[in-house]
Motif scaffolding. Structure first.
Motif, short mmCIF file in Angstrom:
data_model
loop_
_atom_site.label_atom_id
_atom_site.label_comp_id
_atom_site.label_asym_id
_atom_site.label_seq_id
_atom_site.Cartn_x
_atom_site.Cartn_y
_atom_site.Cartn_z
N CYS A 193 -7.13 -4.88 -1.90
CA CYS A 193 -6.12 -4.36 -2.52
C CYS A 193 -4.75 -4.51 -2.09
CB CYS A 193 -6.41 -2.79 -2.70
SG CYS A 193 -5.20 -1.74 -3.70
N ALA A 194 -4.65 -4.43 -0.73
CA ALA A 194 -3.30 -4.86 0.03
C ALA A 194 -2.91 -6.18 -0.44
CB ALA A 194 -3.45 -4.58 1.59
N ALA A 195 -3.50 -7.13 -0.20
CA ALA A 195 -3.16 -8.59 -0.58
C ALA A 195 -2.74 -8.84 -2.09
CB ALA A 195 -4.41 -9.39 0.01
N THR A 196 -3.81 -8.41 -3.03
CA THR A 196 -3.40 -8.40 -4.17
C THR A 196 -1.99 -7.92 -4.80
OG1 THR A 196 -5.81 -8.31 -4.76
CG2 THR A 196 -4.51 -8.18 -6.53
N LEU A 197 -2.11 -6.47 -4.22
CA LEU A 197 -0.57 -6.02 -4.71
C LEU A 197 0.52 -6.49 -4.05
CD1 LEU A 197 -1.71 -2.07 -3.96
CD2 LEU A 197 -1.54 -3.08 -6.23
N ALA A 198 0.36 -7.05 -2.77
CA ALA A 198 1.48 -7.69 -2.23
C ALA A 198 1.99 -9.02 -2.75
CB ALA A 198 1.32 -7.92 -0.78
N PHE A 199 0.96 -9.80 -3.15
CA PHE A 199 1.05 -11.16 -3.55
C PHE A 199 0.73 -11.85 -4.79
CE2 PHE A 199 -0.22 -11.06 1.12
CZ PHE A 199 0.80 -10.85 1.71
N GLU A 200 0.19 -10.90 -5.66
CA GLU A 200 -0.22 -11.25 -7.26
C GLU A 200 0.74 -11.96 -7.94
OE1 GLU A 200 -2.71 -9.39 -11.02
OE2 GLU A 200 -1.19 -8.19 -9.76
N SER A 201 2.04 -11.28 -7.86
CA SER A 201 3.30 -11.56 -8.83
C SER A 201 4.08 -12.72 -7.99
CB SER A 201 3.88 -10.44 -9.29
OG SER A 201 2.93 -9.86 -10.12
N GLY A 202 3.78 -13.39 -6.81
CA GLY A 202 4.69 -14.06 -6.10
C GLY A 202 5.03 -13.44 -4.84
N ILE A 209 -5.01 7.39 0.53
CA ILE A 209 -5.14 7.00 1.66
C ILE A 209 -4.74 7.86 2.93
CG2 ILE A 209 -5.97 4.67 1.04
CD1 ILE A 209 -3.34 3.55 2.18
N PRO A 210 -5.39 7.87 4.20
CA PRO A 210 -4.83 8.44 5.13
C PRO A 210 -3.63 8.01 5.69
CG PRO A 210 -7.31 8.03 5.51
CD PRO A 210 -6.69 7.37 4.32
N ASP A 217 -4.44 -3.89 -11.02
CA ASP A 217 -5.11 -2.73 -11.37
C ASP A 217 -6.54 -2.82 -11.18
OD1 ASP A 217 -2.58 -1.97 -12.60
OD2 ASP A 217 -2.95 -2.78 -14.65
N GLU A 218 -7.30 -3.90 -11.19
CA GLU A 218 -8.57 -3.90 -10.67
C GLU A 218 -8.81 -3.52 -9.35
OE1 GLU A 218 -9.66 -7.23 -14.17
OE2 GLU A 218 -9.30 -7.91 -12.28
N ALA A 219 -7.86 -4.11 -8.43
CA ALA A 219 -7.90 -3.82 -7.12
C ALA A 219 -7.81 -2.34 -6.71
CB ALA A 219 -6.82 -4.74 -6.07
N ILE A 220 -6.89 -1.61 -7.43
CA ILE A 220 -6.88 -0.27 -7.11
C ILE A 220 -8.07 0.55 -7.84
CG2 ILE A 220 -5.60 1.86 -8.15
CD1 ILE A 220 -2.97 0.01 -8.06
N VAL A 221 -8.60 0.23 -8.86
CA VAL A 221 -9.79 0.71 -9.29
C VAL A 221 -11.05 0.49 -8.10
CG1 VAL A 221 -11.72 0.59 -11.14
CG2 VAL A 221 -9.36 0.30 -11.69
N LEU A 229 0.78 -1.29 -0.03
CA LEU A 229 -0.12 0.08 0.04
C LEU A 229 0.74 1.30 0.14
CD1 LEU A 229 -2.82 -0.77 2.56
CD2 LEU A 229 -2.85 -0.78 -0.08
N GLN A 230 2.13 1.06 0.73
CA GLN A 230 2.80 2.12 0.91
C GLN A 230 3.58 2.63 -0.47
OE1 GLN A 230 4.32 4.26 3.83
NE2 GLN A 230 4.45 5.71 2.11
N GLU A 231 3.81 1.73 -1.25
CA GLU A 231 4.39 1.85 -2.58
C GLU A 231 3.29 2.47 -3.48
OE1 GLU A 231 5.93 -2.28 -3.49
OE2 GLU A 231 7.89 -1.69 -2.28
N ALA A 232 2.11 1.99 -3.48
CA ALA A 232 0.97 2.40 -4.31
C ALA A 232 0.87 3.78 -3.88
CB ALA A 232 -0.23 1.62 -4.22
#
Length: 435
Positions: free
Chosen positions: A339-348, A91-92, A383-387, A80-83
């Motif tokens: 979103c956090a889980a998808t961004l962190a783990f989608e690509s391994g 986000i706050p 991308d879909e999780a961010i949307v 989330l920090q990277e996004a």
């Protein structure tokens, strides 16, 4: 076939009484099946090994923890920090800014003038371990006022499961990944929020291996009889006349580096590098090859991630009796966790050195809606999780829910700066004045 998880599906899951979203995935080492991976070590340099019942097996299997619930949460917050840093989400976030206290590059000058020896930059509420209740935030200030005494910080004194509005506005990740304000004014009675998002990675069918260690020094092959000392002013020396000296205290209890505190008739000794002054303590000379337990081979790794909608439905966000606020807030929190889980783990997952895991297939989320019914499957890319998250935030913005969209900047207190600097000096250990 999995459906795309959109805002309408997410809202329906929350209002329809669904229990949770879950995602279970299998992984193999990036080097391929049978390649060794290295789990985290715990006190005593041991792995967390246990027998577990595994679906599809007649007998339990030896399993090893590859990534804990706490570590997985930290990885999701980092994603989330990277996004956030990339401008993909808003986000706050609270940030403690150490920039102006950073190093100049001249270590001796920085030591002399009390500056930090290592650049820190900014530390955010997505990076500190206890989220909004963390001591780093507690020991920082807003406009010269201690954070916990500021208007924003005092909100922590009144938040609860029945009134989570202020926490939602300042640090919604605390409502997703959990928080306990155990060091606040109420001590152990401080507000506590359970984790709605839980994830863990386990190696199934583990066999403990060994690791080898050695070093060949191209210059210094023989070190027998050599003694290395800490040099006055830093570094090391083999000339004892140039060595830093410690003195016996006047009361005879312990040692001091300050000659003014020394017993004039007491003992004095040159300070060796490390415990015995061996060349290896200065990272010089050969290291004899050794074999020690290390690493594991596994049949496969499995990650289990759940987002409890039951947990989110317990949270209340009272604002003048508004009825649409609770759903909007819970939807944002659910979208934030997904979103956090998808961004962190989608690509391994690159968990640590020699523990890079590659998934057997794409991420799919199962909705546990009704007992006895087959779970409905949903797909969600990064991308879909961010949307999805941005859509949930936009929908919540149409209510009166507070939401800090710009970073809240804090400055470290003088005492926190001093403690950080002392810690850095201890880590550097450059000579007798390092501690």
């Amino acid at each position: 076939m999995a459906k795309l998880l959109d805002l309408e599906h997410l809202q329906d899951a929350i209002t329809g009484g669904a229990a949770a979203f879950r995602c279970r995935r299998r992984f193999q080492p990036a080097g391929g099946e049978g390649d060794k991976v290295f789990p985290p070590t715990f006190a005593g340099a041991v792995y967390a090994v246990e027998q577990r019942h595994v679906p599809g097996r007649a007998e339990s299997a030896i399993c090893v923890l590859l990534d804990s619930v706490q570590s997985q949460a930290n990885r999701m917050e980092l994603a989330l920090q990277e996004a956030f840093d990339g401008g993909k989400i808003k986000i706050p976030v609270l940030e403690v800014d150490f920039t102006e206290f950073g190093p100049t590059g001249d270590i001796e000058d920085d030591k002399k003038n009390g500056r930090l020896l290592d650049a820190i930059g900014k530390v955010s509420s997505l990076q500190v371990p206890h989220r909004l209740a963390d001591a780093i935030l507690r020991d920082s200030q807003i406009g010269g006022i201690d954070f916990r005494k500021s208007e924003k910080g005092k909100a922590l004194n009144t938040v609860s499961v029945a009134n989570a509005t202020s926490l939602f506005a300042l640090c919604p990740t605390a409502l997703v990944f959990g928080m306990w304000d155990s060091t606040g004014p109420k001590g152990g009675l401080g507000p506590k929020f359970e984790r709605a998002m839980v994830s863990e990675v386990v190696g199934i069918g583990a066999a403990i291996g060994v690791r080898t260690q050695s070093r060949i020094d191209p210059l210094i092959a023989a070190t027998k009889g050599m003694t290395l000392y800490q040099k006055k002013g830093g570094g090391w020396t083999i000339d004892e006349a140039d060595a830093a000296v410690q003195y016996q205290k006047k009361d005879g209890k312990g040692w001091t580096l300050n000659e003014a505190e020394a017993d004039p008739n007491g003992k004095r000794s040159s300070i060796k590098i490390g415990k015995e002054g061996k060349a290896s303590e200065a990272n010089l000379g050969n290291v004899t090859p050794t074999i020690t337990p290390g690493g594991v081979t596994i049949e496969y790794a499995e990650q289990t991630t759940t987002l409890s909608l039951i947990c989110l439905r317990r949270l209340r966000f009272p604002i003048d009796g508004k009825t649409n606020v609770d759903l909007a807030a819970r939807t944002v929190l659910a979208a934030l966790g997904l979103c956090a889980a998808t961004l962190a783990f989608e690509s391994g997952m690159g968990l640590r050195s020699r523990c890079l895991l590659w998934p057997d297939g794409p991420m799919e989320w199962e909705l546990l809606a009704r007992p006895g019914d087959a779970p409905e499957k949903f797909s969600l890319t990064s991308d879909e999780a961010i949307v999805l998250l941005n859509a949930a935030v936009e929908a919540a913005g149409k209510t009166e829910l507070p939401w800090e969209s710009a970073p809240i900047i804090l400055k470290p207190s003088a005492q926190l700066l001093k403690l950080v600097r002392l810690s850095q000096l201890e880590a550097v250990k450059e000579g007798p004045d390092a501690g």
